[in-house]
Write an enzyme that holds these catalytic residues in place. Sequence first.
Site, PDB file in Angstrom:
ATOM      1  N   TYR A 164      15.697  32.905   0.895  1.00  0.00           N
ATOM      2  CA  TYR A 164      14.618  33.752   1.410  1.00  0.00           C
ATOM      3  C   TYR A 164      14.912  34.170   2.841  1.00  0.00           C
ATOM      4  O   TYR A 164      15.387  33.367   3.645  1.00  0.00           O
ATOM      5  CB  TYR A 164      13.304  32.967   1.430  1.00  0.00           C
ATOM      6  CG  TYR A 164      12.686  32.720   0.080  1.00  0.00           C
ATOM      7  CD1 TYR A 164      12.332  33.769  -0.767  1.00  0.00           C
ATOM      8  CD2 TYR A 164      12.420  31.417  -0.329  1.00  0.00           C
ATOM      9  CE1 TYR A 164      11.744  33.522  -1.990  1.00  0.00           C
ATOM     10  CE2 TYR A 164      11.820  31.161  -1.550  1.00  0.00           C
ATOM     11  CZ  TYR A 164      11.484  32.227  -2.377  1.00  0.00           C
ATOM     12  OH  TYR A 164      10.905  31.989  -3.579  1.00  0.00           O
ATOM     13  N   LYS A 197       0.850  -1.202   0.000  1.00  0.00           N
ATOM     14  CA  LYS A 197       0.000   0.000   0.000  1.00  0.00           C
ATOM     15  C   LYS A 197       0.888   1.256   0.000  1.00  0.00           C
ATOM     16  O   LYS A 197       2.102   1.166   0.201  1.00  0.00           O
ATOM     17  CB  LYS A 197      -0.901  -0.026   1.235  1.00  0.00           C
ATOM     18  CG  LYS A 197      -0.131   0.102   2.539  1.00  0.00           C
ATOM     19  CD  LYS A 197      -0.993  -0.174   3.754  1.00  0.00           C
ATOM     20  CE  LYS A 197      -0.171   0.047   5.018  1.00  0.00           C
ATOM     21  NZ  LYS A 197      -0.842  -0.476   6.210  1.00  0.00           N
ATOM     22  N   ARG A 225     -10.935   0.666  14.675  1.00  0.00           N
ATOM     23  CA  ARG A 225     -10.777   1.342  13.388  1.00  0.00           C
ATOM     24  C   ARG A 225     -11.805   0.743  12.427  1.00  0.00           C
ATOM     25  O   ARG A 225     -12.825   1.326  12.159  1.00  0.00           O
ATOM     26  CB  ARG A 225      -9.336   1.154  12.879  1.00  0.00           C
ATOM     27  CG  ARG A 225      -9.041   1.953  11.643  1.00  0.00           C
ATOM     28  CD  ARG A 225      -7.569   1.932  11.259  1.00  0.00           C
ATOM     29  NE  ARG A 225      -7.127   0.655  10.727  1.00  0.00           N
ATOM     30  CZ  ARG A 225      -5.906   0.451  10.215  1.00  0.00           C
ATOM     31  NH1 ARG A 225      -5.023   1.436  10.198  1.00  0.00           N
ATOM     32  NH2 ARG A 225      -5.565  -0.726   9.741  1.00  0.00           N
TER      33      ARG A 225
HETATM   34  C1  LIG Z   1      -0.054  -1.450   6.827  1.00  0.00           C
HETATM   35  C2  LIG Z   1      -0.658  -2.699   7.334  1.00  0.00           C
HETATM   36  C3  LIG Z   1       0.148  -3.816   7.567  1.00  0.00           C
HETATM   37  C4  LIG Z   1       1.659  -3.808   7.440  1.00  0.00           C
HETATM   38  O1  LIG Z   1       2.283  -3.135   8.498  1.00  0.00           O
HETATM   39  P1  LIG Z   1       3.885  -3.078   8.648  1.00  0.00           P
HETATM   40  O2  LIG Z   1       4.105  -2.465   9.969  1.00  0.00           O
HETATM   41  O3  LIG Z   1       4.381  -2.208   7.553  1.00  0.00           O
HETATM   42  O4  LIG Z   1       4.390  -4.470   8.518  1.00  0.00           O
HETATM   43  C5  LIG Z   1      -0.493  -4.986   7.948  1.00  0.00           C
HETATM   44  N1  LIG Z   1      -1.843  -5.029   8.080  1.00  0.00           N
HETATM   45  C6  LIG Z   1      -2.638  -3.977   7.857  1.00  0.00           C
HETATM   46  C7  LIG Z   1      -4.111  -4.101   8.033  1.00  0.00           C
HETATM   47  C8  LIG Z   1      -2.066  -2.765   7.485  1.00  0.00           C
HETATM   48  O5  LIG Z   1      -2.860  -1.702   7.292  1.00  0.00           O
END
Ligand SMILES: *Cc1c(COP(=O)(O)O)cnc(C)c1O
Length: 393
Positions: free
Chosen positions: A285, A46, A145
């Site tokens: 600046y 992501k 969440r």
């Molecule tokens: C971002 C995310 C992860 C991964 O987290 P990391 O700390 O980067 O390993 C895993 N699960 C969900 C639901 C996430 O949003």
Amino acid sequence: MTHFSDPSYSVQHTSGIEISRSAFLSNVAFVRQILGPGVKLSAVVKGNAYGHGLEQIAELCQDADIVHLSVFSAQEAQRILKVRRKPLTIMILGMIDNRDLPWAIAHDIEFFVFERDRLNAAVEAARQLGKKARIHLEVETGMNRTGFDEEELEEVLNLLKKQPEELELVSLCTHFAGAEEMANYLRIRQQLETYNRLYDKVTEAGLQPPLRHTACSAASLNYPETRMDLVRIGIMLYGFWPNLETRIMYMRHNPEQPDPLRRLICWKSRILSIKKVKMGEYIGYGNSYLASKDMVIATVPVGYAYGFSRSLSNVGRVLVHGERVAVVGVVNMNLIMINVTEIRQIRKDDEVVLIGSQGNKNISVSSFSEMSQQLNYEMLSRLPADIPRTITD
Ligand SMILES: *Cc1c(COP(=O)(O)O)cnc(C)c1O
């Protein structure tokens, strides 16, 4: 060479990001070694693969034989489809509009379901397509969440049992609220307990999701029992510990090893122009930097519009000719000025490293982000998507 009349002719960018294949493969090997053979790895890509470039990282994942990718949104899933050259499971953790559910189902894209609205829409889309939606049922365990509350679960499970032609329950999943901090120990333990209790409810209702997944990078390291069948690993694949505390804990338990994680990213630009500044002149600046002697200043075409934060004004460091030099004056929208007084034979077009290594010196993302008070996660994912990414060895 491409001729400039060619419509595909592309002018030079102001900066570029290099992504190291060998570092990525080495991080994947480390993560797999921690997980052992029984646990599947989903690479979390992501946020434009934490700023590294979604297409480039999807490419490297396929080279590393990773067959499961997690994205936040349907848009990111669509970008992966375009570069998919091997069987890959794509799982959407967050945003998919109900209108896009038929598209996702048709393309075998799996998605989290954490509310009735999406569940109902998935049933409807699957019925119309005559194809099952592959869903990950997210349950609320204490992060507050997304996720079904325990009170809603019975009704949801009943629906799942009534719609076996429309819904395929791939997993029961949840997410922990801060597994990187030991201070959250109790909360994480309670989340895990809640998850296990809800999982029992699901099986008692006669449903058997083939996968259980709860862990991100920090949970996988700090709470091995959260690994279950699959882990969703992001930050570690890019060579970062979730936070300093997690790194220290890991290193304390593995004192013989050097730090096993390697950074992938190297962000580079080039010197745009050089000029001399006399002692007693202000630079840039305003009056935040006064030359205390005769100086040589170089401009570099990156600024806050490119992810080089304004809070690095007068405190940022970059590498030139293998030396660490200072940002002087305020960071502009498209430019920074750096002090190259001590660098011999500095020239226009010389390489400037903003993050990464040059010679034996390094500007780490964490030093970069500490100077600008940003987390690694935030700093990386804010690197603008239009900076070109290239894969190097
Ligand atoms: C971002 C995310 C992860 C991964 O987290 P990391 O700390 O980067 O390993 C895993 N699960 C969900 C639901 C996430 O949003």
